[in-house]
Write an enzyme that holds these catalytic residues in place. Structure first.
Site, mmCIF file in Angstrom:
data_model
loop_
_atom_site.group_PDB
_atom_site.id
_atom_site.type_symbol
_atom_site.label_atom_id
_atom_site.label_comp_id
_atom_site.label_asym_id
_atom_site.label_seq_id
_atom_site.Cartn_x
_atom_site.Cartn_y
_atom_site.Cartn_z
ATOM 1 N N HIS A 117 0.956 -1.113 -0.049
ATOM 2 C CA HIS A 117 -0.130 -0.219 -0.171
ATOM 3 C C HIS A 117 0.766 1.223 0.117
ATOM 4 C CE1 HIS A 117 -2.932 2.975 1.706
ATOM 5 N NE2 HIS A 117 -3.759 2.181 0.866
ATOM 6 N N ASP A 174 -7.341 13.040 -7.549
ATOM 7 C CA ASP A 174 -7.165 11.678 -7.087
ATOM 8 C C ASP A 174 -8.392 11.156 -6.693
ATOM 9 O OD1 ASP A 174 -6.107 9.816 -5.556
ATOM 10 O OD2 ASP A 174 -4.837 11.021 -4.170
ATOM 11 N N MET A 175 -8.789 9.970 -7.276
ATOM 12 C CA MET A 175 -10.104 9.482 -6.958
ATOM 13 C C MET A 175 -9.823 7.898 -6.965
ATOM 14 S SD MET A 175 -12.019 9.927 -10.405
ATOM 15 C CE MET A 175 -13.114 8.806 -10.489
ATOM 16 N N ALA A 176 -10.750 7.394 -6.069
ATOM 17 C CA ALA A 176 -10.815 5.700 -6.156
ATOM 18 C C ALA A 176 -12.109 5.653 -7.259
ATOM 19 C CB ALA A 176 -11.644 5.193 -4.945
ATOM 20 N N LYS A 224 -20.470 3.119 -15.688
ATOM 21 C CA LYS A 224 -19.175 3.672 -16.342
ATOM 22 C C LYS A 224 -17.929 3.785 -15.143
ATOM 23 C CE LYS A 224 -22.130 6.994 -18.714
ATOM 24 N NZ LYS A 224 -21.989 8.477 -19.214
ATOM 25 N N GLY A 305 -8.710 19.308 -7.176
ATOM 26 C CA GLY A 305 -7.570 19.288 -6.277
ATOM 27 C C GLY A 305 -7.583 20.859 -5.278
#
Length: 332
Positions: A117, A174-176, A224, A305
């Site tokens: 991680h 920044d994204m999951a 999506k 951001g």
């Protein structure tokens, strides 16, 4: 909640990691990555993770002293074997090398296999932005997201981060590819708060707002988001590591085993297309976005951001807020 400044928080993290024989220089890298996330208000990837890292190190599931090097496969394509080392250290190492190569070749694609991680991907993209580079960083993770139309986890949160530099401000997404990062579930558990509907399902695959009952996450945006989740898996686990989804070692299980995560890193020097004019053009786009009339309920049109950057400025003025239990663990 406890408020603490970033330097003190870093010292607490470093001390905890030194106790399990992580080299000081590596402990400082890990602390920097974690506190960066907390400064930006992304507490799911901040210092609350330290206890887990310590437990995994003690159990033998993380290599304290990997011997890192880049194997150049092509003039601008490299591969790093992380050897199960701390993902923050190995990913930073790979990004430093990728930025150097992009500086001479104009572009670099770097893969990491056998990784652990690595924390918030925004940290590594910010490294590229600081060098005037555009970047995309991805990583696959163990199964905790139900596929679209399913009820049991198959893929991980499979996050990606993207950055593009401007003259005064930069874009940093920044994204999951899950509806949220699973760390936000853990953060809700720490704060003893319910989670929003649409974040997670329980062990039977039914939607839940109880963070303690949450077993798996939804992909963001339905079909999506599910498609983008698969895209990240293809560019990491399938292309680089050869291990995907349910075959990855679980973060909170098999603590004595290496995670086998894979990272995809792409760094581009935009100047190859015509010098540094892109900085002015990007800033113009950002300024024009800011000048757009906001919709009802919004005070301003923002860029990816920007909220996190404002949170960082506030954290540096007022201190970082972390849960009491996390502070007590770190302070020992």
């Amino acid at each position: 909640m406890v408020s603490i400044n970033e330097d003190e928080l870093k010292k607490l993290v470093v001390q905890r990691l030194l106790e399990v024989d992580i080299p000081r220089k590596d402990a400082e890298v890990i602390a920097n990555v974690l506190v960066f996330a907390d400064l930006r208000g992304v507490h799911s990837h901040g210092v609350l993770r330290v206890e887990h890292y310590v437990n995994r190190i003690k159990s033998g599931g993380m290599n304290r002293n990997p011997e890192l090097r880049v194997e150049m496969l092509k003039p601008s394509i490299g591969l790093v074997d992380a050897q199960g080392g701390a993902g923050h250290v190995t990913t930073r190492f790979a990004c430093v090398e990728a930025i150097k190569i992009a500086g001479t070749e104009g572009i670099c694609m770097m893969g990491i296999r056998n990784n652990s991680h690595c924390g918030a991907l925004a940290y590594y993209v910010q490294m590229a932005l600081n060098a005037g580079m555009a970047a995309m960083v991805m990583v696959n993770t163990d199964a905790c997201v139900v596929p679209f139309g399913g009820r049991q986890a198959f893929f991980g949160t499979n996050p990606f981060a993207f950055g593009f530099p401007g003259k005064k401000e930069s874009i940093l997404l920044d994204m999951a590819t899950s509806e949220v990062a699973f760390g936000k579930i853990f953060y809700a558990r720490e704060k003893e708060q319910p989670i929003p509907a649409g974040w997670a399902v329980d062990s039977r695959g039914n939607p839940t707002t109880d963070p303690n009952a949450a077993k798996s996450l939804f992909p963001f945006g339905g079909a999506k988001g599910y498609g983008i989740n698969i895209m990240v898996e293809a560019l990491t686990g399938l292309m680089i590591g050869g291990v995907f989804g349910p075959h990855l070692t679980k973060m909170y299980g098999d603590m004595d085993k290496s995670r086998d995560l894979s990272n995809f890193i792409l760094v581009i020097d935009p100047a190859v297309f015509g010098g540094d004019a892109y900085l002015e053009t990007t800033q113009r786009m950002i300024d024009e976005l800011h000048s757009q009339a906001p919709a009802e309920g919004f005070s301003r049109v923002m860029i990816p951001g920007e909220i996190e950057n404002q949170a960082m400025q506030k954290s540096r003025r007022e201190g970082i807020s972390i849960p009491q239990g996390v502070y007590e663990y770190l302070a020992g």
